[in-house]
Scaffold this active site. Structure first.
Site, PDB file in Angstrom:
ATOM      1  N   ALA A  63      -3.665  -9.913  27.969  1.00  0.00           N
ATOM      2  CA  ALA A  63      -3.134 -11.038  27.785  1.00  0.00           C
ATOM      3  C   ALA A  63      -2.008 -10.720  26.688  1.00  0.00           C
ATOM      4  O   ALA A  63      -2.140  -9.762  25.735  1.00  0.00           O
ATOM      5  CB  ALA A  63      -3.891 -12.270  27.140  1.00  0.00           C
ATOM      6  N   GLY A 102      -7.214  -8.622  29.782  1.00  0.00           N
ATOM      7  CA  GLY A 102      -6.667  -9.346  30.931  1.00  0.00           C
ATOM      8  C   GLY A 102      -6.096  -8.417  32.129  1.00  0.00           C
ATOM      9  O   GLY A 102      -6.257  -8.887  33.178  1.00  0.00           O
ATOM     10  N   GLU A 105      -8.986  -7.430  33.951  1.00  0.00           N
ATOM     11  CA  GLU A 105      -9.556  -8.844  34.611  1.00  0.00           C
ATOM     12  C   GLU A 105      -8.664  -8.952  35.794  1.00  0.00           C
ATOM     13  O   GLU A 105      -9.258  -9.563  36.868  1.00  0.00           O
ATOM     14  CB  GLU A 105      -9.685  -9.866  33.555  1.00  0.00           C
ATOM     15  N   GLU A 125     -11.240  -6.502  24.060  1.00  0.00           N
ATOM     16  CA  GLU A 125     -10.818  -7.715  23.415  1.00  0.00           C
ATOM     17  C   GLU A 125     -11.774  -8.021  22.163  1.00  0.00           C
ATOM     18  O   GLU A 125     -11.288  -8.333  20.929  1.00  0.00           O
ATOM     19  CB  GLU A 125     -11.470  -9.103  24.230  1.00  0.00           C
TER      20      GLU A 125
HETATM   21  N1  3HC Z   1       0.151  -8.493  23.757  1.00  0.00           N
HETATM   22  C1  3HC Z   1       1.145  -8.506  23.080  1.00  0.00           C
HETATM   23  N2  3HC Z   1       1.975  -7.306  22.356  1.00  0.00           N
HETATM   24  C2  3HC Z   1       1.162  -6.290  22.746  1.00  0.00           C
HETATM   25  C3  3HC Z   1       0.043  -6.290  23.401  1.00  0.00           C
HETATM   26  C4  3HC Z   1      -0.458  -7.234  23.837  1.00  0.00           C
HETATM   27  N3  3HC Z   1      -1.611  -7.369  24.441  1.00  0.00           N
HETATM   28  N4  3HC Z   1      -0.399  -4.735  23.427  1.00  0.00           N
HETATM   29  C5  3HC Z   1       0.736  -4.094  22.765  1.00  0.00           C
HETATM   30  N5  3HC Z   1       1.415  -4.822  22.343  1.00  0.00           N
HETATM   31  C6  3HC Z   1       2.601  -4.306  21.821  1.00  0.00           C
HETATM   32  C7  3HC Z   1       2.533  -3.701  20.361  1.00  0.00           C
HETATM   33  O1  3HC Z   1       2.356  -4.729  19.341  1.00  0.00           O
HETATM   34  C8  3HC Z   1       3.689  -2.889  20.146  1.00  0.00           C
HETATM   35  O2  3HC Z   1       4.788  -3.887  19.719  1.00  0.00           O
HETATM   36  P1  3HC Z   1       5.741  -3.230  18.558  1.00  0.00           P
HETATM   37  O3  3HC Z   1       6.662  -2.101  19.314  1.00  0.00           O
HETATM   38  O4  3HC Z   1       6.574  -4.310  18.369  1.00  0.00           O
HETATM   39  O5  3HC Z   1       4.867  -2.807  17.554  1.00  0.00           O
HETATM   40  C9  3HC Z   1       3.994  -2.520  21.610  1.00  0.00           C
HETATM   41  O6  3HC Z   1       3.480  -3.387  22.373  1.00  0.00           O
HETATM   42  C10 3HC Z   1       3.528  -1.247  21.785  1.00  0.00           C
HETATM   43  O7  3HC Z   1       2.220  -1.196  21.729  1.00  0.00           O
HETATM   44  P2  3HC Z   1       1.405   0.399  20.801  1.00  0.00           P
HETATM   45  O8  3HC Z   1       2.387   0.720  19.835  1.00  0.00           O
HETATM   46  O9  3HC Z   1       0.006   0.084  20.497  1.00  0.00           O
HETATM   47  O10 3HC Z   1       1.815   1.319  22.080  1.00  0.00           O
HETATM   48  P3  3HC Z   1       0.767   2.506  22.320  1.00  0.00           P
HETATM   49  O11 3HC Z   1       1.364   3.216  23.776  1.00  0.00           O
HETATM   50  O12 3HC Z   1       0.133   3.379  21.373  1.00  0.00           O
HETATM   51  O13 3HC Z   1      -0.658   1.530  23.034  1.00  0.00           O
HETATM   52  C11 3HC Z   1      -2.031   0.181  24.246  1.00  0.00           C
HETATM   53  C12 3HC Z   1      -0.768   0.992  24.153  1.00  0.00           C
HETATM   54  C13 3HC Z   1      -3.276   0.952  24.604  1.00  0.00           C
HETATM   55  C14 3HC Z   1      -1.713  -0.929  25.402  1.00  0.00           C
HETATM   56  C15 3HC Z   1      -2.086  -0.642  23.005  1.00  0.00           C
HETATM   57  O14 3HC Z   1      -1.096  -1.536  22.534  1.00  0.00           O
HETATM   58  C16 3HC Z   1      -3.334  -1.801  23.012  1.00  0.00           C
HETATM   59  O15 3HC Z   1      -4.475  -1.392  22.945  1.00  0.00           O
HETATM   60  N6  3HC Z   1      -2.954  -2.865  23.259  1.00  0.00           N
HETATM   61  C17 3HC Z   1      -3.875  -3.880  23.175  1.00  0.00           C
HETATM   62  C18 3HC Z   1      -4.786  -4.209  24.255  1.00  0.00           C
HETATM   63  C19 3HC Z   1      -5.757  -5.244  24.379  1.00  0.00           C
HETATM   64  O16 3HC Z   1      -6.393  -5.509  23.235  1.00  0.00           O
HETATM   65  N7  3HC Z   1      -5.731  -6.112  25.352  1.00  0.00           N
HETATM   66  C20 3HC Z   1      -6.612  -7.108  25.348  1.00  0.00           C
HETATM   67  C21 3HC Z   1      -5.673  -8.471  24.965  1.00  0.00           C
HETATM   68  S1  3HC Z   1      -6.773  -9.674  24.721  1.00  0.00           S
HETATM   69  C22 3HC Z   1      -6.873 -10.268  26.330  1.00  0.00           C
HETATM   70  O17 3HC Z   1      -6.538  -9.723  27.323  1.00  0.00           O
HETATM   71  C23 3HC Z   1      -7.719 -11.774  26.549  1.00  0.00           C
HETATM   72  C24 3HC Z   1      -8.038 -11.871  27.913  1.00  0.00           C
HETATM   73  O18 3HC Z   1      -9.285 -11.328  28.131  1.00  0.00           O
HETATM   74  C25 3HC Z   1      -8.062 -13.362  28.433  1.00  0.00           C
END
Ligand code: 3HC
Ligand code: NAI
Length: 696
Positions: A63, A102, A105, A125
């Site tokens: 998400a 997400g 998912e 998450e």
């Molecule tokens: N939403 C918004 N922005 C995000 C994002 C997300 N889910 N994931 C990454 N970004 C942004 C980062 O903030 C960063 O922004 P910036 O360049 O402005 O600083 C940019 O994307 C690149 O991210 P990274 O620097 O972390 O890039 P990497 O290549 O090192 O890592 C990644 C990529 C493994 C995807 C890592 O970003 C990550 O772990 N992201 C989060 C993944 C996550 O937690 N997903 C679950 C979200 S909650 C959800 O899905 C709820 C659902 O169940 C309803």
């Protein structure tokens, strides 16, 4: 169709590509685009199956975290997933990069999943203080079983595609993402494969499994909200019909997403990414390639620091004053690795590879060709200057010369060289092979290239590098001083060490100031206090009386069997000591302080508000670039709980006006050390928070 999602056809297979860089997060535009693309494929009579993939470097990473807490926009995510799962045409997810949260998912609502071998999948998450809120907690256990699902959702760990295939999350692993996935879809269509819906699979759990899991992990999950809610959801999957489970998941997701814990953990997620950004050292600043390093000093810190580099496959030459010191240092490194092997966390082969990264010398002439040298000798300015003058003479042009000093001025150290632009502080934390924090200390003359290289190599060896300015104690220890110092004033006021430590532990730190002092050794602080005695301002209230008297009894902490507490041989459990209590009570008497009761709330404020106040001073002086950098330092270097977001986020969460009001009260009662930082006064006057400072 939205620009964020592309629709194309390969024969009878529709190829739907999410194009929303950098990580294809499920923003409103992506959700709208997916809805429209699947409608289009459904309506197209020539299309027999559909493949969903991510454009650029990854599948969908989850998400869009930035949307949380904002008014809903676009097509609801649940509606997109229901549409996909109920599609009468077969859908294959084609995964590369990461399918997270997400994103996974979404893939679980496809009928089949194809992945390249390097792909990673996971439900992280929990690290954001959340739970998978789009069916992940209901579908995953139906695929992998309850036990594995519990581990995956409470750890947030990523699973590589081949292992995910063994678990049943992935159906097919192949090398070519698009070609492979299209061929897989064509094959399934040709075979008339069923449209598999994970929701239709059974989910069963043995009696007692959830209670046992909660009990076994109680300590690990202490203070966090999300792991518990994740467990509740998996339990719902095993005990409720699918749709009721989904409803429960939604309700618990709302609990999480609106919780202060999740707000804090999301703050930490972005803070960890901000920390690498340095306004005057742009991303494209050239970095030196560090192929080989030298370590001067093979003591406690030198050994630990060196291990980080060896672990990353970077050769290290250790330099010491004499052979016996070298032998001692290397034996400790070897013993450290051997212990890890014994615990089964490292193979003997890996240990041998790491040990082979080391070479040793007692001659400065041997280290001249290292790309980076890190000094970790005794904390004495004269000695450090002598060493840096020697390094200046032998190191090749362009080599980075770093000091691990914890207090001394980088500028003064650099003045011993003719190349201050190459000198920098790299302040690792003890134990240096374990602690993730690295404070990179910039001097007056340190060049952007030196800064970029030190920050980058820190990250490469697994540290979280934070750039700080050159002041006494830098950021972390300067703040710590206020915290530990106030702790002793609380003792003088009427509390006992176990009570203060208990309150701080309950707040969420791994231990309180006195247990920490006993672990680190009380003698170091005693020596510093004695050395500084002559320069102490006459109006400064002295808080060192209690620890001084404890040290006078040769009680230096765990290493002498006792300090603030007693310790049994081989056991780190602190045991209150009557003699120490008598000292504390006597000091109160000597200072004419009427001892009184403290509650935990007051102890927490007294001990931890100094972090906020000194943090504000540090920001005002520009010694830290942003409030969130301070939070990262405190979480990774000092065990501040991530679910409180670090001291500066915590202050915002309480409300700076409330924090300031308490500080003013303490200022009136205890004097100068509690004078509120001007920045704090200013923010409150303007109705702002530390977060506003960050956004500015
Ligand atoms: N939403 C918004 N922005 C995000 C994002 C997300 N889910 N994931 C990454 N970004 C942004 C980062 O903030 C960063 O922004 P910036 O360049 O402005 O600083 C940019 O994307 C690149 O991210 P990274 O620097 O972390 O890039 P990497 O290549 O090192 O890592 C990644 C990529 C493994 C995807 C890592 O970003 C990550 O772990 N992201 C989060 C993944 C996550 O937690 N997903 C679950 C979200 S909650 C959800 O899905 C709820 C659902 O169940 C309803
Ligand atoms: P230590 O006493 O364990 O090790 C210092 C080592 O330096 C000794 O092995 C000594 O033989 C060697 N040494 C002394 N003079 C030398 C010379 N001229 N040439 C080569 N080697 C020499 O000390 P420790 O704890 O490792 O501290 C080292 C530095 O790290 C200090 O500056 C300290 O402030 C800093 N530091 C210490 C932390 C800690 O928790 N111990 C944390 C962060 C920084």
């Amino acid at each position: 169709m939205s620009d964020a999602v592309d629709y194309a056809k390969r024969g009878e297979i529709a190829v739907i590509t999410v194009n929303s860089p950098p990580v294809n997060a499920l923003s409103a535009a992506v959700r709208d685009g997916l809805g429209a693309a699947f409608d289009k494929g459904q309506a197209d009579n020539d299309v027999k199956g559909m493949v969903l993939l991510g454009g650029g470097r990854t599948f969908i990473a989850g998400a869009d975290i930035r949307e949380f807490g904002k008014p809903p926009q676009g097509k609801p995510f649940h509606d997109v997933l229901v549409q996909m799962e109920n599609s009468s045409k077969l859908i294959v997810a084609a995964i590369h990069g990461t399918a997270l949260g997400g994103g996974l998912e979404t893939a679980l609502c496809c009928h089949y999943r194809f992945a390249v071998p390097s792909a990673l999948v996971g439900l992280p998450e929990v690290k954001l203080g959340l739970l998978p809120g789009a069916g992940g907690t209901q579908r995953l256990p139906r695929l992998v079983g309850v036990q594995k699902a519990l581990d995956l959702v409470t750890s947030g760990d990523f699973v590589p595609a081949p292992q995910a295939k063994e678990l049943g999350i992935i159906d097919e692993v192949g090398d070519d993402l698009l070609e492979g996935a299209v061929a897989f879809a064509e094959k399934l269509v040709a075979e008339g494969a069923p449209l598999k819906k994970i929701r239709d699979l059974p989910c069963e759990a043995e009696a007692g499994v959830f209670e046992a899991y909660r009990k076994a992990n109680a300590r690990k999950f202490r203070g966090f909200l999300a792991p518990w809610k994740n467990i509740d959801c998996i339990e719902a999957a095993a005990t409720l019909p699918f749709d009721e489970g989904i409803a429960r998941e939604r309700a618990l997701f709302t609990d999480c997403v609106t919780s202060p814990e999740s707000a804090a953990q999301r703050h930490v997620f972005f803070a960890e990414r901000e920390v690498a950004k340095i306004p005057d050292v742009p991303k494209d600043t050239p970095m030196k390639d560090i192929k080989k390093i030298a370590m001067v000093g093979a003591g406690t810190m030198g050994g630990g620091i060196a291990m980080n580099f060896a672990n990353a496959g970077i050769p290290v030459m250790m330099l010491e004053v004499a052979q016996d010191a070298l032998d001692r240092g290397m034996a400790i490194i070897e013993r450290n690795y051997a212990n890890t092997v014994k615990k089964g966390r490292l193979s003997q082969e890996k240990m041998d590879q790491r040990m082979a990264m080391f070479s040793t010398t007692t001659d400065f002439a041997d280290i001249g060709d290292a790309d980076l040298v890190i000094e970790a000798v005794f904390e004495k300015m004269e000695l450090k200057k002598e060493i840096f003058a020697k390094l200046d003479a032998v190191m090749k042009p362009g080599a980075i010369m770093a000091s691990n000093t914890s207090t001394l001025s980088i500028d003064e150290i650099a003045s011993a060289t003719k190349r201050p632009e190459s000198v920098i502080g790299m302040h690792f934390f003890s134990p240096a092979n374990v602690m993730r924090l690295l404070e990179v200390v910039r001097g007056e003359a340190t060049s952007p290239e030196t800064i970029a290289t030190a920050m980058g190599i820190g990250r490469k060896v697994g540290k979280i590098s934070v750039l700080v300015g050159n002041c006494f104690g830098f950021v972390g220890n300067r703040m710590l001083h206020g915290y530990t110092g106030e702790g002793t004033f609380v003792l003088e006021g009427g509390a006992l060490p176990q009570q203060v430590d208990g309150a701080i532990y309950d707040f969420g730190l791994a231990m309180g100031p006195f247990a920490m002092g006993d672990m680190a050794g009380l003698d170091v602080g005693w020596l510093v206090r004695k050395a500084k005695a002559a320069d102490r301002p006459s109006n400064e209230e002295y808080g060192g009386t209690i620890p001084d008297r404890i040290c006078e009894l040769d009680r230096f902490g765990q290493k002498t069997g006792g300090g603030y507490y007693d310790y049994k041989e081989g056991d780190r459990t602190p045991i209150p000591n009557a003699e120490v209590q008598a000292i504390i009570e006597q000091v109160s008497k000597d200072k004419n302080i009427a001892r009184r009761d403290f509650d935990n709330d007051e102890i927490v404020k007294r001990c931890l508000y100094p972090l906020i106040n000194i943090g504000a001073q540090i920001l005002d002086e520009g010694m830290a670039m942003r409030p969130s950098d301070i939070d990262i330092i405190y979480i990774n270097g000092y065990g501040f709980p991530a679910y409180k977001g670090g001291p500066m986020h915590w202050a915002d969460a309480i409300g700076l006006d409330k924090v300031l009001a308490d500080m003013k009260r303490f200022h009136a009662e205890f004097g100068e050390r509690w004078r509120p930082a001007p920045l704090l006064e200013k923010l409150v006057a303007e109705g702002k928070s530390f977060a506003d400072l960050q956004a500015a």
